[in-house]
Design a protein around this motif. Sequence first.
Motif, short mmCIF file in Angstrom:
data_model
loop_
_atom_site.label_atom_id
_atom_site.label_comp_id
_atom_site.label_asym_id
_atom_site.label_seq_id
_atom_site.Cartn_x
_atom_site.Cartn_y
_atom_site.Cartn_z
N THR A 122 0.84 -1.19 0.00
CA THR A 122 0.00 0.00 0.00
C THR A 122 0.88 1.24 0.00
OG1 THR A 122 -1.42 -1.22 1.51
CG2 THR A 122 -2.01 1.07 1.09
N ARG A 123 0.50 2.22 -0.80
CA ARG A 123 1.18 3.51 -0.73
C ARG A 123 0.18 4.54 -0.24
NH1 ARG A 123 5.35 6.32 -4.78
NH2 ARG A 123 5.00 8.48 -4.18
N TYR A 124 0.57 5.29 0.77
CA TYR A 124 -0.31 6.32 1.35
C TYR A 124 0.02 7.67 0.74
CZ TYR A 124 -2.20 3.20 4.87
OH TYR A 124 -2.87 2.18 5.49
N LEU A 125 -1.05 8.41 0.41
CA LEU A 125 -0.89 9.75 -0.13
C LEU A 125 -1.74 10.71 0.68
CD1 LEU A 125 -1.62 9.07 -3.92
CD2 LEU A 125 0.60 9.04 -2.82
N GLY A 126 -1.28 11.95 0.76
CA GLY A 126 -2.13 12.98 1.33
C GLY A 126 -2.88 13.65 0.19
N THR A 127 -4.13 14.07 0.39
CA THR A 127 -4.80 14.82 -0.67
C THR A 127 -4.04 16.12 -0.87
OG1 THR A 127 -6.25 15.78 0.99
CG2 THR A 127 -7.12 13.93 -0.29
N GLU A 128 -4.12 16.63 -2.08
CA GLU A 128 -3.28 17.77 -2.40
C GLU A 128 -4.12 18.87 -3.02
OE1 GLU A 128 -1.03 20.04 -1.99
OE2 GLU A 128 0.20 18.28 -1.58
N PRO A 129 -4.78 19.68 -2.19
CA PRO A 129 -5.64 20.72 -2.75
C PRO A 129 -4.87 21.92 -3.29
CG PRO A 129 -5.77 20.75 -0.35
CD PRO A 129 -4.82 19.65 -0.72
N LEU A 130 -3.61 22.07 -2.88
CA LEU A 130 -2.94 23.34 -3.17
C LEU A 130 -1.86 23.27 -4.25
CD1 LEU A 130 -2.68 24.75 0.44
CD2 LEU A 130 -4.39 25.23 -1.30
N SER A 131 -1.21 22.12 -4.42
CA SER A 131 -0.13 22.07 -5.40
C SER A 131 -0.57 21.33 -6.65
CB SER A 131 1.10 21.37 -4.81
OG SER A 131 1.94 20.92 -5.84
N ARG A 132 -0.50 22.02 -7.78
CA ARG A 132 -0.94 21.44 -9.05
C ARG A 132 -0.08 20.23 -9.42
NH1 ARG A 132 0.97 22.07 -14.39
NH2 ARG A 132 2.70 23.18 -13.45
N THR A 133 1.24 20.40 -9.30
CA THR A 133 2.16 19.32 -9.68
C THR A 133 1.91 18.07 -8.86
OG1 THR A 133 3.76 21.07 -10.00
CG2 THR A 133 4.57 18.83 -10.13
N THR A 134 1.82 18.24 -7.53
CA THR A 134 1.58 17.09 -6.68
C THR A 134 0.21 16.50 -6.94
OG1 THR A 134 2.93 18.26 -5.07
CG2 THR A 134 1.86 16.25 -4.33
N GLY A 135 -0.75 17.37 -7.30
CA GLY A 135 -2.08 16.89 -7.66
C GLY A 135 -2.02 15.92 -8.83
N ILE A 136 -1.29 16.31 -9.88
CA ILE A 136 -1.15 15.43 -11.05
C ILE A 136 -0.43 14.14 -10.65
CG2 ILE A 136 -0.17 15.20 -13.37
CD1 ILE A 136 -0.30 18.25 -13.60
N TYR A 137 0.62 14.29 -9.84
CA TYR A 137 1.39 13.13 -9.38
C TYR A 137 0.46 12.13 -8.70
CZ TYR A 137 5.25 10.65 -7.02
OH TYR A 137 6.13 9.71 -6.57
N ASN A 138 -0.41 12.64 -7.82
CA ASN A 138 -1.34 11.76 -7.11
C ASN A 138 -2.28 11.03 -8.08
OD1 ASN A 138 -0.16 12.45 -4.74
ND2 ASN A 138 -1.90 13.58 -3.90
#
Lengths: 352, 97
Positions: free
Chosen positions: A260-276
């Motif tokens: 399992t890989r855990y991610l935090g939701t990313e409301p603020l960073s566009r790049t990290t949003g795409i990564y997620n």
Amino acid sequence: MNNEIVDLHLNDPQVRKTWEDFLTSLGITDFQSQETDAIDFTLGIYEGDKLVATGSAAGNILKYIGVCNKGVDQGSRFNTIVSALISRLFQQQIFHLFVFTKLKYSDSFQHVGFHELAHSDVAALLETGDSSIDDYLDAIPRVADQTNKRVAGIVMNANPFTRGHRYLVEQAAGENDVVYVFVVNTDASLFTKAERFELVKQGTADLKNVIVVNGGDYMVSYATFPAYFLPAPDQQVDYQTTLDARIFRDRIAPALNIKTRYLGTEPLSRTTGIYNQVLQRELPPQVAVKIVDRKTTTDGTIVTATAVRKAIADDQLDSLAALLPPSTINFINQHLESLQFRIKKGMNINGN
Amino acid sequence: MEIKQTALAGTLESSDIQIMLSKGTDGITIDLESDVEKQFGDQIRKVITDTLAEFDIDNGKVKAVDKGALDCVIKARTIAVAQRALQTQDQPAWEAF
């Protein structure tokens, strides 16, 4: 100067133009300054006064390699230029190299001793040198009987480690036998890699099933995911993160039995949003993706490291108690001057 | 002898071999890339291993990219890389020749 290796000085406009024209004719057209500024040196081969091969290096990454095969054996100039790049980097004591290239050139690099880490439909990432991803994985600590344990992984830059990161790790630690926290190794953030690593360690010291390890060159590094550190168009972020995700899925997760890989939701960073999004597309079914909602403070503000860095820049330390664990606050109090100095010197604090 | 630093010798040009030698703990391991691996892989490995043995190097990681080198070239490149890795370039190892 026929077929001799020469240094190309790209700050000479004439040379620069020849170089760009040559690469453009081969289909390499991205000459944005954030890409070209990172180049440490560029080599070229001339036939008469015509440029017929070139290659550059930025840190331990080979870039802008282009070769014209007209009139010579297929591959001979490519071998010459790659060979020259490798020797030059070795003289600088850089023994571990990466190349990020179009998929169709992956074979050419494998032919000169590179090993492919991952590829997508369009691009491939390869490495060569005195250490490899297997050495990296061998050096990661393991627990007894790991193949029968529930293991999770988290990758974070933690610039710096906040209560949000802490919350994410706590969730994972509660639901798994072992949690690996990979700290991004690339030094391109306000907090240095040693500082970030240490703060993650201190901030998770009480969680006995958490193992903090260096993400090395294989997780969100300049090699796998340059757009994390440099502004880039969405499509480029997608290409790079696809490779990053596949390295995790195909190489790292199986070696450590990470399910399992855990991610935090990313409301603020566009790049990290795409990564997620890309991680959710690429990782399952081999690795499940678990998204944990962002931690908010008691009054509902979202906890982000960006806000912390802004508070440091503005000298508003009172607001930090709600956002940071005590270990990180202590560190900031002790090193406030040097952190503010780095921001003054031009360290970007609005990125990641 | 102990390898002091990672070293490189040779190029990727035709008829040459590029050899990288770095610290290892598990005997001599050779990662060989060659178009004639099937025909000459064992011979290339033997030349490298024998030459390293003359320098009393028992542990080391070798990464070799062969472009059709003859045995004498492989030996010369191995001697060069061994001396660089041991930092003994300034003392030619006559007996190894």
